[in-house]
Design an enzyme around this catalytic site. Structure first.
Site, mmCIF file in Angstrom:
data_model
loop_
_atom_site.group_PDB
_atom_site.id
_atom_site.type_symbol
_atom_site.label_atom_id
_atom_site.label_comp_id
_atom_site.label_asym_id
_atom_site.label_seq_id
_atom_site.Cartn_x
_atom_site.Cartn_y
_atom_site.Cartn_z
ATOM 1 N N CYS A 187 0.896 -1.176 0.000
ATOM 2 C CA CYS A 187 0.000 0.000 0.000
ATOM 3 C C CYS A 187 0.923 1.211 0.000
ATOM 4 O O CYS A 187 1.103 1.870 1.016
ATOM 5 C CB CYS A 187 -0.881 0.001 1.244
ATOM 6 S SG CYS A 187 -1.831 -1.505 1.448
ATOM 7 N N ASP A 243 -4.514 -4.294 -6.694
ATOM 8 C CA ASP A 243 -5.258 -4.488 -5.444
ATOM 9 C C ASP A 243 -4.487 -5.504 -4.600
ATOM 10 O O ASP A 243 -4.306 -6.653 -5.017
ATOM 11 C CB ASP A 243 -6.673 -5.013 -5.784
ATOM 12 C CG ASP A 243 -7.530 -5.160 -4.550
ATOM 13 O OD1 ASP A 243 -6.990 -5.122 -3.428
ATOM 14 O OD2 ASP A 243 -8.756 -5.312 -4.713
ATOM 15 N N ASP A 248 1.296 -1.240 4.972
ATOM 16 C CA ASP A 248 0.970 0.040 5.625
ATOM 17 C C ASP A 248 -0.486 0.300 5.239
ATOM 18 O O ASP A 248 -0.779 1.040 4.309
ATOM 19 C CB ASP A 248 1.904 1.126 5.082
ATOM 20 C CG ASP A 248 1.777 2.434 5.848
ATOM 21 O OD1 ASP A 248 1.392 2.391 7.035
ATOM 22 O OD2 ASP A 248 2.064 3.490 5.262
ATOM 23 N N CYS A 281 -1.949 4.188 10.631
ATOM 24 C CA CYS A 281 -1.950 5.459 11.354
ATOM 25 C C CYS A 281 -3.287 5.597 12.079
ATOM 26 O O CYS A 281 -3.901 6.652 12.091
ATOM 27 C CB CYS A 281 -1.652 6.644 10.438
ATOM 28 S SG CYS A 281 -2.767 6.786 9.041
HETATM 29 C C1 LIG Z 1 -1.695 4.720 4.690
HETATM 30 S S1 LIG Z 1 -1.693 4.943 2.972
HETATM 31 C C2 LIG Z 1 -0.072 4.392 2.572
HETATM 32 C C3 LIG Z 1 1.013 5.402 2.847
HETATM 33 C C4 LIG Z 1 2.341 4.988 2.244
HETATM 34 N N1 LIG Z 1 2.740 3.670 2.672
HETATM 35 C C5 LIG Z 1 3.441 5.968 2.568
HETATM 36 O O1 LIG Z 1 4.236 5.737 3.456
HETATM 37 O O2 LIG Z 1 3.508 7.020 1.901
HETATM 38 C C6 LIG Z 1 -2.653 3.580 2.435
HETATM 39 C C7 LIG Z 1 -2.650 3.353 0.947
HETATM 40 O O3 LIG Z 1 -3.338 2.123 0.704
HETATM 41 C C8 LIG Z 1 -3.915 2.211 -0.577
HETATM 42 N N2 LIG Z 1 -4.892 1.107 -0.688
HETATM 43 C C9 LIG Z 1 -6.148 1.042 -0.205
HETATM 44 N N3 LIG Z 1 -6.692 -0.144 -0.500
HETATM 45 C C10 LIG Z 1 -5.759 -0.858 -1.166
HETATM 46 C C11 LIG Z 1 -5.735 -2.147 -1.753
HETATM 47 N N4 LIG Z 1 -6.796 -2.970 -1.685
HETATM 48 N N5 LIG Z 1 -4.621 -2.534 -2.397
HETATM 49 C C12 LIG Z 1 -3.539 -1.715 -2.485
HETATM 50 N N6 LIG Z 1 -3.519 -0.476 -1.957
HETATM 51 C C13 LIG Z 1 -4.608 -0.062 -1.303
HETATM 52 C C14 LIG Z 1 -4.478 3.616 -0.619
HETATM 53 O O4 LIG Z 1 -4.668 4.032 -1.963
HETATM 54 C C15 LIG Z 1 -3.383 4.400 0.111
HETATM 55 O O5 LIG Z 1 -2.502 4.966 -0.818
#
Ligand SMILES: C[S@@+](CC[C@H](N)C(=O)[O-])C[C@H]1O[C@@H](n2cnc3c(N)ncnc32)[C@H](O)[C@@H]1O
Length: 445
Positions: free
Chosen positions: A269, A318, A336, A389
């Site tokens: 993520c 995904d 994350d 977070c």
């Molecule tokens: C907390 S943020 C990640 C922050 C990032 N790791 C950083 O340090 O900059 C969570 C991320 O998960 C992504 N996300 C949500 N559902 C997801 C999925 N099913 N598969 C992959 N990514 C996903 C969102 O688009 C978002 O960018």
């Protein structure tokens, strides 16, 4: 006002016009957030529509963030002054009044400036017929002392929605009030110095040379807190990729992966790439695959990596379905996870009003599905780091304990904080200076 918000002489005056535009813009944004739009989308849209410059934007963002932080209490103070209920189609009038009260109480903006600019903003917000009402309410508020009406109900006093207050108090009992107070603070600006490029000592000399106030933190050895407002383009060596913006708690995540040279790493993520960049800085020849479900957010990951001159393979994907990767093919995996964001409310106060109670259950299911899928891709002896977070236990300790219980071949790899080892660590907002954050790591046996 900081010296970094310098304007040309001719633009240096806040005219009645620009004052009204800023107030109208702030009210439109607060109103849009109340109707479910994110801060970033609403802010970009209305600042462009009202043609605000950087100084106005900083002013608007202060009004909006502050109004959202204290929304319930401001509302309680406004309600007795309203002789008639404001119809939903005119809800921007209420936002104008809440923003004005925030400026009067918290920003100590001169009352005549707030009243006259808010009244003029009615026309820009296309609610000209409310001019005398807005004028009368603000003048009455000032006549009656211009102070907040306090509440004995902590959810109102600290402006949290009831559902979130209930969840936090169920999880934290008598720590709840501190969590609410800390979540209403202004978030500090933290930098992560890329110490493989410039030593912390040399970077601090750069800050001294630019006369920038800073503080060090014993939790992060490449972390510097900047003690004054500083736009990105005024951060020394930011453009050169020697330093990046990252909260202290976020900076503590990647080192828990025990990165060494030549590892194959998956960031499930990844966007906008803060932790991906950190992982790449912790070893040589790291083969990093960074995925995210959101294409536009993944573009910002590419921009982060480009600025820092780092390379990873980026894929829109995904993380609940990682079947295109071979099983047991990664040495390290970072999950994350998408979460409630309840640990970063001080940075994003719109979270309080955008999240709904029912979101939490679906977020927990997504976290569970991503964890289960990611673990399949972890090599035996590898490390999977789960972070959020959030401060809610169902997303954090309950989630990871259930995961380990449900996998015979998963074991906690204890994390060490404040000289104490534990299976997982929950950091509360501001407790160490950073955001609220959760860390747990597991290995495959
Ligand atoms: C907390 S943020 C990640 C922050 C990032 N790791 C950083 O340090 O900059 C969570 C991320 O998960 C992504 N996300 C949500 N559902 C997801 C999925 N099913 N598969 C992959 N990514 C996903 C969102 O688009 C978002 O960018």
């Amino acid at each position: 006002m900081s010296k970094f918000f310098k304007r040309s002489e001719s633009k240096n005056k806040v005219t009645a016009k620009t004052g009204a535009q800023s107030r109208a813009c702030a009210a439109f944004i607060v109103n849009a957030i109340e109707n479910g739009q994110s801060f970033n989308t609403a802010f970009a849209h209305f600042c462009m529509k009202l043609e605000l410059d950087d100084r106005d934007k900083a002013f608007v963002s202060e009004i909006v963030y502050g109004t959202l932080r204290h929304r319930r209490l401001l509302n309680k103070s406004l309600e007795p002054l309203l002789e008639h209920k404001i119809q939903k189609r005119h809800s921007v009038v209420k936002s104008l009044l809440l923003c004005a009260m925030y400026q009067l109480i918290f920003m100590r903006t001169p009352p005549h400036a707030v009243v006259s600019a808010t009244v003029s903003a009615c026309a820009l917000c296309q609610v000209r017929s409310f001019v005398s009402m807005v004028n009368a309410i603000l003048r009455r508020f000032l006549r009656e002392g211009g102070a907040l009406t306090h509440s004995l109900d902590d959810a109102v006093e600290f402006s949290f929605p009831d559902w979130l207050y209930k969840r936090i108090s169920a999880d934290y009992g008598d720590k709840t009030k501190d969590i609410l107070i800390n979540s209403n603070e202004h978030a500090p600006l933290f930098l992560r110095v890329l110490t493989d490029r410039i030593s912390l000592e040399d970077y601090l000399k750069e800050l001294d040379r630019h006369d920038i106030d800073y503080a060090l933190n014993r939790y992060g050895n490449s972390c510097v807190e900047i003690l004054q407002p500083l736009p990105h383009d005024a951060i020394p060596l930011f453009k050169e990729g020697m330093v990046t913006i990252q909260d202290l708690s976020a900076q503590l995540a990647a080192p828990l992966l025990n990165i060494s040279d030549n590892l194959k790493v998956l960031d499930t993520c990844a966007a906008p790439g803060g932790k991906s960049a950190h992982i790449l800085s912790l070893g040589k020849n790291i083969n990093l695959t960074a995925i995210d479900i959101d294409e536009s957010r993944l573009k910002s990951t590419q921009q982060t990596l480009d600025r820092l001159k780092l390379k990873a393979e980026l894929k829109v994907m995904d993380a609940k379905d990682l079947s295109s990767f071979e099983d047991e093919s990664f040495d390290r995996i970072l999950v994350d996870a998408p979460c409630s964001g309840t640990g970063v409310i001080r940075r994003h106060p719109d979270i309080k009003w955008l999240r709904r109670d029912k979101d939490i259950e679906s977020l927990c299911q997504i976290q569970k599905d991503i964890l289960n899928e990611a673990f399949k891709k972890l090599k035996t002896g590898g490390i999977l780091l789960y972070t959020t977070c959030s401060i809610l236990k169902c997303e954090n300790e309950e989630q990871i304990k259930d995961f380990v219980k449900g996998h015979d071949n998963a074991r906690f790899v204890p994390v060490s904080f404040d000289d104490t080892e534990c299976d997982y660590k929950q950091v509360l907002p501001s407790a160490h200076g950073g955001d609220g954050f959760f860390y747990a790591r597991v290995t495959k046996i």
